[in-house]
Design an enzyme around this catalytic site. Structure first.
Site, PDB file in Angstrom:
ATOM      1  N   SER A 199     -46.099 130.793  53.103  1.00  0.00           N
ATOM      2  CA  SER A 199     -45.628 130.470  54.442  1.00  0.00           C
ATOM      3  C   SER A 199     -44.446 131.359  54.814  1.00  0.00           C
ATOM      4  CB  SER A 199     -45.206 129.000  54.512  1.00  0.00           C
ATOM      5  OG  SER A 199     -44.483 128.797  55.702  1.00  0.00           O
TER       6      SER A 199
ATOM      7  N   SER B  41     -41.150 127.820  50.255  1.00  0.00           N
ATOM      8  CA  SER B  41     -39.934 128.018  49.463  1.00  0.00           C
ATOM      9  C   SER B  41     -40.242 128.328  47.999  1.00  0.00           C
ATOM     10  CB  SER B  41     -39.016 126.802  49.580  1.00  0.00           C
ATOM     11  OG  SER B  41     -39.738 125.610  49.441  1.00  0.00           O
TER      12      SER B  41
ATOM     13  N   MET C  34     -51.329 117.746  55.752  1.00  0.00           N
ATOM     14  CA  MET C  34     -49.873 117.894  55.598  1.00  0.00           C
ATOM     15  C   MET C  34     -49.388 116.966  54.476  1.00  0.00           C
ATOM     16  SD  MET C  34     -48.970 120.235  57.619  1.00  0.00           S
ATOM     17  CE  MET C  34     -47.231 120.125  57.190  1.00  0.00           C
TER      18      MET C  34
ATOM     19  N   ASP D  20     -50.410 121.602  52.678  1.00  0.00           N
ATOM     20  CA  ASP D  20     -49.190 122.289  53.134  1.00  0.00           C
ATOM     21  C   ASP D  20     -47.978 121.362  53.011  1.00  0.00           C
ATOM     22  OD1 ASP D  20     -47.319 123.833  54.479  1.00  0.00           O
ATOM     23  OD2 ASP D  20     -48.329 123.737  56.433  1.00  0.00           O
ATOM     24  N   GLY D  21     -47.001 121.812  52.201  1.00  0.00           N
ATOM     25  CA  GLY D  21     -45.727 121.091  52.116  1.00  0.00           C
ATOM     26  C   GLY D  21     -45.400 120.669  50.697  1.00  0.00           C
ATOM     27  N   GLY D  22     -44.302 121.207  50.180  1.00  0.00           N
ATOM     28  CA  GLY D  22     -43.837 120.788  48.858  1.00  0.00           C
ATOM     29  C   GLY D  22     -44.715 121.258  47.704  1.00  0.00           C
TER      30      GLY D  22
ATOM     31  N   GLY E 140     -42.325 120.395  60.199  1.00  0.00           N
ATOM     32  CA  GLY E 140     -41.068 120.740  60.859  1.00  0.00           C
ATOM     33  C   GLY E 140     -40.153 121.624  60.026  1.00  0.00           C
ATOM     34  N   PHE E 141     -40.168 121.420  58.723  1.00  0.00           N
ATOM     35  CA  PHE E 141     -39.226 122.167  57.892  1.00  0.00           C
ATOM     36  C   PHE E 141     -39.846 122.531  56.548  1.00  0.00           C
ATOM     37  CE2 PHE E 141     -36.906 119.466  60.772  1.00  0.00           C
ATOM     38  CZ  PHE E 141     -35.979 120.348  61.321  1.00  0.00           C
ATOM     39  N   GLY E 142     -39.441 123.679  56.018  1.00  0.00           N
ATOM     40  CA  GLY E 142     -39.808 124.035  54.655  1.00  0.00           C
ATOM     41  C   GLY E 142     -38.898 123.302  53.686  1.00  0.00           C
ATOM     42  N   GLY E 143     -39.244 123.361  52.410  1.00  0.00           N
ATOM     43  CA  GLY E 143     -38.358 122.860  51.360  1.00  0.00           C
ATOM     44  C   GLY E 143     -38.327 121.357  51.166  1.00  0.00           C
TER      45      GLY E 143
ATOM     46  N   HIS F  68     -50.629 128.154  61.928  1.00  0.00           N
ATOM     47  CA  HIS F  68     -50.486 126.695  61.945  1.00  0.00           C
ATOM     48  C   HIS F  68     -49.634 126.339  63.162  1.00  0.00           C
ATOM     49  CE1 HIS F  68     -48.658 122.944  59.709  1.00  0.00           C
ATOM     50  NE2 HIS F  68     -49.399 122.595  60.741  1.00  0.00           N
TER      51      HIS F  68
ATOM     52  N   HIS G 263     -49.667 132.440  55.864  1.00  0.00           N
ATOM     53  CA  HIS G 263     -49.555 131.217  56.673  1.00  0.00           C
ATOM     54  C   HIS G 263     -48.373 131.365  57.637  1.00  0.00           C
ATOM     55  CE1 HIS G 263     -50.168 126.839  57.264  1.00  0.00           C
ATOM     56  NE2 HIS G 263     -48.843 126.751  57.321  1.00  0.00           N
TER      57      HIS G 263
ATOM     58  N   ASP H 295     -46.231 129.568  60.563  1.00  0.00           N
ATOM     59  CA  ASP H 295     -45.874 128.255  61.113  1.00  0.00           C
ATOM     60  C   ASP H 295     -45.207 128.385  62.475  1.00  0.00           C
ATOM     61  OD1 ASP H 295     -46.559 126.297  59.057  1.00  0.00           O
ATOM     62  OD2 ASP H 295     -45.074 127.340  57.821  1.00  0.00           O
TER      63      ASP H 295
ATOM     64  N   MET I 108     -43.553 126.585  65.608  1.00  0.00           N
ATOM     65  CA  MET I 108     -42.914 125.309  65.975  1.00  0.00           C
ATOM     66  C   MET I 108     -42.232 125.454  67.328  1.00  0.00           C
ATOM     67  SD  MET I 108     -41.128 124.421  62.369  1.00  0.00           S
ATOM     68  CE  MET I 108     -42.047 124.412  60.838  1.00  0.00           C
TER      69      MET I 108
ATOM     70  N   MET J 147     -47.707 124.035  65.306  1.00  0.00           N
ATOM     71  CA  MET J 147     -47.029 122.734  65.424  1.00  0.00           C
ATOM     72  C   MET J 147     -46.384 122.706  66.803  1.00  0.00           C
ATOM     73  SD  MET J 147     -45.545 122.608  61.571  1.00  0.00           S
ATOM     74  CE  MET J 147     -45.753 124.364  61.403  1.00  0.00           C
TER      75      MET J 147
HETATM   76  C1  DX5 Z   1     -43.840 122.611  57.352  1.00  0.00           C
HETATM   77  C2  DX5 Z   1     -44.670 123.858  57.373  1.00  0.00           C
HETATM   78  C3  DX5 Z   1     -44.936 124.420  56.044  1.00  0.00           C
HETATM   79  C4  DX5 Z   1     -43.695 124.869  55.316  1.00  0.00           C
HETATM   80  C5  DX5 Z   1     -43.970 124.688  53.857  1.00  0.00           C
HETATM   81  O1  DX5 Z   1     -43.788 122.045  58.601  1.00  0.00           O
HETATM   82  O2  DX5 Z   1     -45.922 123.609  57.984  1.00  0.00           O
HETATM   83  O3  DX5 Z   1     -45.902 125.461  56.073  1.00  0.00           O
HETATM   84  O4  DX5 Z   1     -43.355 126.194  55.558  1.00  0.00           O
HETATM   85  O5  DX5 Z   1     -42.813 124.968  53.163  1.00  0.00           O
HETATM   86  P1  DX5 Z   1     -42.587 124.493  51.668  1.00  0.00           P
HETATM   87  O6  DX5 Z   1     -43.685 125.115  50.836  1.00  0.00           O
HETATM   88  O7  DX5 Z   1     -41.238 125.014  51.345  1.00  0.00           O
HETATM   89  O8  DX5 Z   1     -42.687 122.990  51.655  1.00  0.00           O
HETATM   90 ZN    ZN Z   2     -47.580 125.127  57.769  1.00  0.00          ZN
END
Ligand code: DX5
Ligand code: ZN
Length: 213
Positions: free
Chosen positions: A7, A197, A138, A174-176, A143-146, A64, A31, A33, A35, A66
């Protein structure tokens, strides 16, 4: 083998080319993102950066969205060179709009994906599973990475695998995602792992990518 989708949200935007160069030969997807500060409480980037990005890599571009109005902006992302547009089920007004967007994307030779947030059940996707190319599960609130992986995604992946039969859609999560949670998702049936991340913060990104497979 599972496909990996780094991402770009976790890349350094002032060094985007360098960061893309550091991963592009080891992964299938990129990927992206998007937003809008409305559908999610964060703003990332739009289609003009995607256009530049499409010039510096040959990977399958996985957008993606959002955003609250995917219908309004789909053509901009098509023009910017994407291969896939995944929109959110929750952003759409009704079944007809979803159907319209899937058909529109296919007519423009772009793959169509639908994403569901953690609180949205898999069942809402049943009317579309014959036509779509990908489902994005999801495993965090978008909304946020990490953020930390939510295990409820594993059941959804399993359900989508059980529902697939002879349909063609891929299951993306996607996510974590990291080495551990990625393995759980692969075991449950995921075809594509998004990781932000975990990959971009790694000292050795190639090694981090290989550890996900
Ligand atoms: C979150 C995004 C993800 C995000 C994943 O809203 O859609 O794609 O970048 O980041 P990590 O892998 O750090 O959770
Ligand atoms: Zn994403």
């Amino acid at each position: 083998m599972v496909k990996i989708a780094p991402s770009v949200l976790s890349a350094n935007f002032a060094n985007l080319q360098k960061d893309i160069d550091s991963i592009k030969d080891y992964v299938e997807y990129i990927h992206y993102d998007v937003m809008d500060g409305h559908f999610v409480p964060n703003i990332s980037f739009g289609y003009s950066i995607l256009n530049d990005l499409s010039q510096i890599c040959d990977n399958y571009l996985d957008v993606h969205l959002m955003i609250s109005d995917p219908l309004k902006y789909a053509q901009n992302f098509i023009d910017a060179g994407t291969n896939l547009i995944t929109f959110h089920y929750e952003a759409m007004q009704n079944v007809d709009d979803i159907q319209y967007l899937i058909t529109y994307l296919h007519e423009h030779h772009v793959d169509a994906g639908i994403s569901i947030k953690p609180d949205t059940p898999v069942d809402v996707l049943l009317p579309f599973l014959d036509e779509i190319d990908l489902v994005l599960v999801m495993s965090v609130e978008p909304g946020f990475g990490g953020q930390s992986f939510m295990p409820l995604a594993l059941d959804k992946i399993q359900q989508l695998k059980d529902l697939r039969h002879d349909r063609n859609y891929l299951i993306e999560v996607d996510g974590g995602i990291n080495e551990e949670t990625g393995k759980l998702c692969i075991d449950a049936g995921a075809d594509v792992l998004v990781a932000g991340s975990y990959i971009f913060k790694a000292d050795d990104r190639k090694q981090a990518i290989e550890a996900l497979r």
